[in-house]
Design a protein around this motif. Structure first.
Motif, PDB file in Angstrom:
ATOM      1  N   TYR A   1      62.410  36.358  -1.776  1.00 11.95           N
ATOM      2  CA  TYR A   1      61.742  35.251  -2.444  1.00 11.95           C
ATOM      3  C   TYR A   1      62.618  34.829  -3.802  1.00 11.95           C
ATOM      4  N   LYS A   2      63.043  35.932  -4.306  1.00 11.97           N
ATOM      5  CA  LYS A   2      63.835  35.494  -5.510  1.00 11.97           C
ATOM      6  C   LYS A   2      65.163  34.811  -5.183  1.00 11.97           C
ATOM      7  N   ALA A   3      65.810  35.340  -3.997  1.00 14.93           N
ATOM      8  CA  ALA A   3      66.910  34.782  -3.798  1.00 14.93           C
ATOM      9  C   ALA A   3      66.618  33.202  -3.374  1.00 14.93           C
ATOM     10  N   LYS A   4      65.521  32.904  -2.870  1.00 13.07           N
ATOM     11  CA  LYS A   4      65.121  31.477  -2.459  1.00 13.07           C
ATOM     12  C   LYS A   4      64.788  30.620  -3.703  1.00 13.07           C
ATOM     13  N   GLY A   5      64.681  31.326  -4.662  1.00 14.77           N
ATOM     14  CA  GLY A   5      64.287  30.631  -5.950  1.00 14.77           C
ATOM     15  C   GLY A   5      62.670  30.550  -6.245  1.00 14.77           C
ATOM     16  N   ASP A   6      61.813  31.148  -5.417  1.00 18.38           N
ATOM     17  CA  ASP A   6      60.615  31.383  -5.268  1.00 18.38           C
ATOM     18  C   ASP A   6      60.020  32.725  -6.252  1.00 18.38           C
ATOM     19  N   ILE A   7      60.081  32.434  -7.418  1.00 17.46           N
ATOM     20  CA  ILE A   7      59.980  33.403  -8.574  1.00 17.46           C
ATOM     21  C   ILE A   7      58.417  33.702  -8.456  1.00 17.46           C
ATOM     22  N   LEU A   8      57.483  32.813  -8.207  1.00 17.84           N
ATOM     23  CA  LEU A   8      55.888  33.354  -8.210  1.00 17.84           C
ATOM     24  C   LEU A   8      55.715  34.043  -6.842  1.00 17.84           C
ATOM     25  N   GLU A   9      56.159  33.879  -5.939  1.00 13.58           N
ATOM     26  CA  GLU A   9      56.045  34.703  -4.722  1.00 13.58           C
ATOM     27  C   GLU A   9      56.528  36.123  -4.815  1.00 13.58           C
ATOM     28  N   SER A  10      57.665  36.075  -5.407  1.00 14.29           N
ATOM     29  CA  SER A  10      58.324  37.174  -5.826  1.00 14.29           C
ATOM     30  C   SER A  10      57.482  38.264  -6.517  1.00 14.29           C
ATOM     31  N   LEU A  11      56.830  37.664  -7.713  1.00 12.93           N
ATOM     32  CA  LEU A  11      56.144  38.261  -8.617  1.00 12.93           C
ATOM     33  C   LEU A  11      54.867  38.843  -7.894  1.00 12.93           C
ATOM     34  N   LYS A  12      54.261  37.942  -6.949  1.00 11.50           N
ATOM     35  CA  LYS A  12      53.010  38.357  -6.251  1.00 11.50           C
ATOM     36  C   LYS A  12      53.108  39.269  -5.146  1.00 11.50           C
ATOM     37  N   THR A  13      54.506  39.513  -4.633  1.00 18.68           N
ATOM     38  CA  THR A  13      54.654  40.342  -3.789  1.00 18.68           C
ATOM     39  C   THR A  13      54.861  41.811  -4.502  1.00 18.68           C
TER      40      THR A  13
END
Length: 277
Positions: free
Chosen positions: A226-238
């Motif tokens: 998710y971080k590599a995709k630029g989706d920081i919110l989903e990365s944090l959620k995970t």
């Protein structure tokens, strides 16, 4: 063609087992790549031993007229010829020519047969072919070659897990699935990367006998994608889901110190993601 494909697949499947001590090769290597190739060759030969025994095992996997001992030996001879040519080219520092030789589909198949042990094949792909590909090929072509090899390694490893009704976990199984996930991510193949992280808990649990570790690794990988995709919110959620899981597991675990260390690593990642957000 059917007989040839069946024979190759059978030879690849029977080449499995744990790494033993290697045997010395009669050729003196002149560089680290050639030395490693000879070591991988020795690993396979030490495991498989007498090739006639391997042919007997192949015969059991094939049925009736599909097995032809003479054709099998001819295929092995051709495979050894290509494999030794690859080693000689590397020994002479002709790595571009060696990669060109490997990239031909027929030669690639021959080399996989010659290097009969599954872990040795994976190490060839990971330690030798991948660096060559990144050095000499355009990035996209390099990723395509590496992913093709790793996906074959995974398919063969999957096929070995329940071979002949017996549970067998290839030694390189865990490293392979994490390496392939990293490669998918680097190549921006997000769907395949996520699909592989969904398989991680099962595969890593079988490889390590530690379900908490397996789940934690899969969630860390998912957060990283998710971080590599630029989706920081989903990365944090995970990451926060993983933190909740670890806090719960610590309460009943006999290995609290290790889980506390894992929890601290997750907290550090959450702090890092919060700073980016």
């Amino acid at each position: 063609m059917k007989i040839c494909l069946l024979s190759i697949f059978a030879l690849l499947i029977v080449g499995c087992g744990n790494q033993p001590n290697t045997k010395e090769w009669p050729i003196k290597p002149t560089n680290e790549v050639a030395a490693r190739l000879i070591e991988l060759d020795s690993i396979s030969r030490a495991i498989l031993g007498d090739t006639s025994k391997t042919q007997d095992e192949v015969a059991q996997l094939l049925e009736g007229d599909d097995f032809n001992a003479k054709a099998m030996q001819q295929m092995r001879d051709s495979a050894d010829l290509v494999w030794h040519m690859f080693i000689r080219l590397c020994n002479e520092e002709k790595t571009k020519e060696a990669l060109d030789l490997y990239r031909l589909d027929k030669n690639r198949g021959h080399m996989l047969v010659a290097l009969g042990h599954s872990t040795a094949r994976y190490l060839l792909h990971n330690e030798i072919i991948a660096p060559m590909a990144f050095k000499f090929l355009p990035e996209q072509e390099a990723y395509e070659l590496i992913i093709r090899d790793f996906e074959l390694d995974l398919a063969l490893a999957d096929g070995m897990v329940d071979i002949n009704g017996e549970k067998y976990i290839p030694e390189h199984y865990a490293d392979l699935i994490m390496n392939l996930a990293d490669t998918y991510c680097a190549a921006k193949m997000w769907d395949k990367a996520f699909d592989l992280t969904n398989r991680m808990p099962e595969i890593l649990s079988e490889s390590t006998s530690d379900s908490v570790f397996a789940y934690s690794v899969s969630m860390m990988y998912k957060a990283g994608i998710y971080k590599a995709k630029g989706d920081i919110l989903e990365s944090l959620k995970t990451l926060r889901q993983l933190k909740t899981y670890l806090v719960k597991e610590i309460k009943t675990s006999n290995n609290k110190e290790a889980l506390q260390g894992a929890l601290q690593a997750v907290d550090n990642k959450i702090e890092e993601m919060d700073a980016i957000k």
